[in-house]
Design an enzyme around this catalytic site. Structure first.
Site, PDB file in Angstrom:
ATOM      1  N   LEU A  41      34.634 -74.643 -65.308  1.00  0.00           N
ATOM      2  CA  LEU A  41      35.311 -74.339 -64.139  1.00  0.00           C
ATOM      3  C   LEU A  41      36.340 -75.784 -63.283  1.00  0.00           C
ATOM      4  CD1 LEU A  41      33.752 -73.235 -60.117  1.00  0.00           C
ATOM      5  CD2 LEU A  41      34.205 -75.830 -60.540  1.00  0.00           C
ATOM      6  N   ASN A  42      36.618 -75.675 -62.810  1.00  0.00           N
ATOM      7  CA  ASN A  42      37.938 -76.222 -62.783  1.00  0.00           C
ATOM      8  C   ASN A  42      37.983 -76.061 -61.163  1.00  0.00           C
ATOM      9  OD1 ASN A  42      39.828 -75.572 -64.123  1.00  0.00           O
ATOM     10  ND2 ASN A  42      41.669 -77.229 -63.261  1.00  0.00           N
ATOM     11  N   ASP A  43      39.200 -76.356 -60.124  1.00  0.00           N
ATOM     12  CA  ASP A  43      40.163 -76.534 -58.989  1.00  0.00           C
ATOM     13  C   ASP A  43      39.829 -74.833 -57.986  1.00  0.00           C
ATOM     14  OD1 ASP A  43      41.116 -77.551 -60.606  1.00  0.00           O
ATOM     15  OD2 ASP A  43      42.918 -77.181 -60.229  1.00  0.00           O
ATOM     16  N   GLN A  59      39.575 -72.253 -60.886  1.00  0.00           N
ATOM     17  CA  GLN A  59      39.722 -71.741 -61.911  1.00  0.00           C
ATOM     18  C   GLN A  59      38.635 -71.649 -63.109  1.00  0.00           C
ATOM     19  OE1 GLN A  59      43.395 -73.101 -63.292  1.00  0.00           O
ATOM     20  NE2 GLN A  59      43.719 -71.985 -61.520  1.00  0.00           N
ATOM     21  N   ASP A 171      50.794 -75.574 -58.833  1.00  0.00           N
ATOM     22  CA  ASP A 171      50.228 -75.141 -57.761  1.00  0.00           C
ATOM     23  C   ASP A 171      50.136 -74.612 -56.485  1.00  0.00           C
ATOM     24  OD1 ASP A 171      48.549 -76.176 -59.860  1.00  0.00           O
ATOM     25  OD2 ASP A 171      48.258 -77.942 -58.993  1.00  0.00           O
ATOM     26  N   GLU A 224      49.494 -83.296 -57.412  1.00  0.00           N
ATOM     27  CA  GLU A 224      48.541 -81.968 -58.169  1.00  0.00           C
ATOM     28  C   GLU A 224      48.316 -81.615 -56.867  1.00  0.00           C
ATOM     29  OE1 GLU A 224      47.713 -81.477 -62.643  1.00  0.00           O
ATOM     30  OE2 GLU A 224      45.958 -83.013 -61.513  1.00  0.00           O
TER      31      GLU A 224
HETATM   32  C1  FRU Z   1      43.773 -79.841 -61.655  1.00  0.00           C
HETATM   33  C2  FRU Z   1      45.165 -79.038 -62.429  1.00  0.00           C
HETATM   34  C3  FRU Z   1      46.249 -78.296 -61.231  1.00  0.00           C
HETATM   35  C4  FRU Z   1      46.798 -77.043 -62.719  1.00  0.00           C
HETATM   36  C5  FRU Z   1      45.070 -76.879 -62.777  1.00  0.00           C
HETATM   37  C6  FRU Z   1      44.398 -76.267 -64.684  1.00  0.00           C
HETATM   38  O1  FRU Z   1      42.933 -80.041 -61.537  1.00  0.00           O
HETATM   39  O2  FRU Z   1      45.388 -79.962 -63.542  1.00  0.00           O
HETATM   40  O3  FRU Z   1      47.324 -78.379 -61.579  1.00  0.00           O
HETATM   41  O4  FRU Z   1      46.948 -75.927 -62.423  1.00  0.00           O
HETATM   42  O5  FRU Z   1      44.159 -77.917 -62.412  1.00  0.00           O
HETATM   43  O6  FRU Z   1      42.691 -75.320 -64.768  1.00  0.00           O
END
Ligand code: FRU
Length: 465
Positions: A41-43, A59, A171, A224
């Site tokens: 998982l990220n954003d 994400q 984004d 970002e």
């Molecule tokens: C930030 C990022 C965003 C991008 C996403 C991809 O963590 O790099 O800029 O859209 O993660 O997973």
């Protein structure tokens, strides 16, 4: 539905069902923070509320615990504490998003969800994928029921952005304001400067570049995950800048915006949003009259990690949802949503010098009067020094740290309020009513953690979740 989506719709639940028992048996599995069923998982993405239901997307890399091709995972909640998992909302299944459904936001109108995101495309060839070879497309997915996508389309390609940029433009954060829709996009210029592009639209589909927000002197090479919002009459631009000098690999914070961001304006002083190890790419949304923000409790490209959970096939989580307010002087205060109080059990006093084992799921409050320290299991210490108003979070136990070392915040005012929100493998530390925050993952040995106070009378509530 295309053939790839049909297969991904079967494959993702399959890998989830194969990995779920192992992930759920992890003692460090979080109790009330959003986390992936398996994988990465990220954003946080697409935060919104429809009726009485909050929707959070994130994400999600279901096939790779260290990243992989990004989808949008989906959870819903009525109280921002208990999360129910829904099927993946967006798959990388179109020519315009085939290397990842990257970050974006939600606009809700008449109960319909408009999800704006970046379609990531890497063209085959010998490219650097910064100045050449990458498509970062603004895409729109529409959902009438908030569970399934009715349509998906590409609205803008790199050729539709202003001149002088690299391929890194991503984004989209979209919102309605006065008589228009606005979109902010994070960008890296051809001469490696971070900036935010403002676009406007009257129909949600056709967008025109109308302004660019940046600092007079270069401030990092890429911004970002931009977010632009108003708190008590003051506008703020939140960004996650890459290439600035800070404690972590990348920065994360906000500028107060002076003037009208639709035209002539200046960005005030940049403030760090967080001083901990794990905080990046936050996004906010308007929840009635309050603004709620959620961040990723992680840091891209960090030289420390989350080995203990990776061994169970999952990695990373989001922060607890936080209410944002303006302190009247260009600073944002962040505090956990008041809904959290509903989960509190009976208070346990931890007086000065005491040692007390508590559930790792806890909420601690205290009113420091000067120097103090708070230790967690003898492996992590939060220490405050009144003389220079410095607060330091230091790991001394390698298993608990998973590579983390020490982080520092210098407070604007003496520390008089402390609040800590703990979950199985995270701590979120709020100082002076959220004027400074440390968010970090940590790996205590058991399901309880022993707190030890020095020059601090604390009250701890176990959280029943
Ligand atoms: C930030 C990022 C965003 C991008 C996403 C991809 O963590 O790099 O800029 O859209 O993660 O997973």
């Amino acid at each position: 539905m295309n053939a790839l989506q049909r297969d991904l719709k079967k494959l993702v639940p399959l890998v989830e069902s194969l990995g779920a028992a192992k992930a759920d048996s992890d003692p460090h599995r979080q109790k009330f923070h959003v986390q992936p069923p398996v994988g990465w998982l990220n954003d946080p993405n697409g935060l919104c509320k429809i009726g009485d239901t909050y929707h959070v997307f994130y994400q999600y890399g279901p096939f790779d615990v260290n990243g992989g091709v990004k989808h949008w995972g989906h959870v819903i909640s009525r109280d921002l504490l208990h999360w129910e998992r829904l099927p993946v909302m967006l798959y990388p299944d179109e020519p315009f998003d085939c290397h990842g459904v990257y970050s974006g936001s939600a606009l809700v109108e008449d109960g319909t969800m408009y999800l704006y995101y970046t379609g990531n495309v890497k063209h085959p060839g010998n490219f650097d994928y910064i100045k050449q070879g990458r498509g970062h497309n603004v895409c729109l997915a529409v959902s009438r029921d908030g569970v399934q996508i009715d349509s998906k389309q590409c609205l803008m390609y790199n050729k539709d952005y202003p001149a002088g940029l690299t391929c890194h433009v991503r984004d989209p954060k979209v919102f309605a304001y006065e008589d228009r829709y606005y979109m902010v996009l994070g960008a890296r210029t051809a001469d490696d400067r971070g900036e935010v592009l403002v676009f406007e639209s009257t129909d949600k589909l056709h967008w025109a570049h109308s302004n660019t927000l940046t600092t007079p002197a270069p401030f990092g090479y890429m911004w970002e995950c931009p977010d632009l919002f108003e708190l008590d009459g003051q506008w703020f631009l939140a960004v996650s800048p890459q290439g600035i000098n800070c404690q972590n690999v990348y920065g994360c914070g906000y500028f107060p915006v002076y003037g009208d961001w639709r035209g002539k304006c200046t960005l005030g002083e940049f403030h760090d949003a967080d001083f901990g190890f794990d905080y990046y790419a936050p996004q906010s949304f308007a929840d009635g009259s309050r603004r709620v923000q959620i961040g990723w409790m992680g840091m891209p490209d960090a030289d420390y990690g989350n080995k203990p959970t990776v061994e169970y096939g999952w990695q990373h989580c989001l922060t607890v949802p936080r209410v944002l307010t303006h302190d009247g002087r260009g600073h944002i205060l962040q505090n956990p949503v008041p809904e959290l109080a509903a989960a509190r059990g009976a208070a346990v006093a931890v007086p000065d010098g005491a040692e007390q084992a508590v559930s790792t799921c806890f909420n601690l409050t205290a009113a420091p009067q000067g120097d103090f320290s708070l230790r967690f299991d003898g492996g992590l210490t939060l220490a405050y020094q009144e003389a220079d108003r410095t607060c330091r979070l230091t790991f001394t136990d390698t298993a608990m740290a998973a590579g983390r070392t020490s982080r520092t915040a210098v407070l604007d005012a003496p520390c008089r309020r402390l609040r800590v929100v703990g979950d199985a493998s995270s701590l979120e530390i709020f100082l002076n009513d959220g004027a400074a925050v440390f968010s970090t993952r940590y790996y205590p040995a058991g399901s309880t953690v022993t707190l030890r106070t020095a020059a601090l009378d604390a009250v701890v509530y176990p959280l029943h979740l």
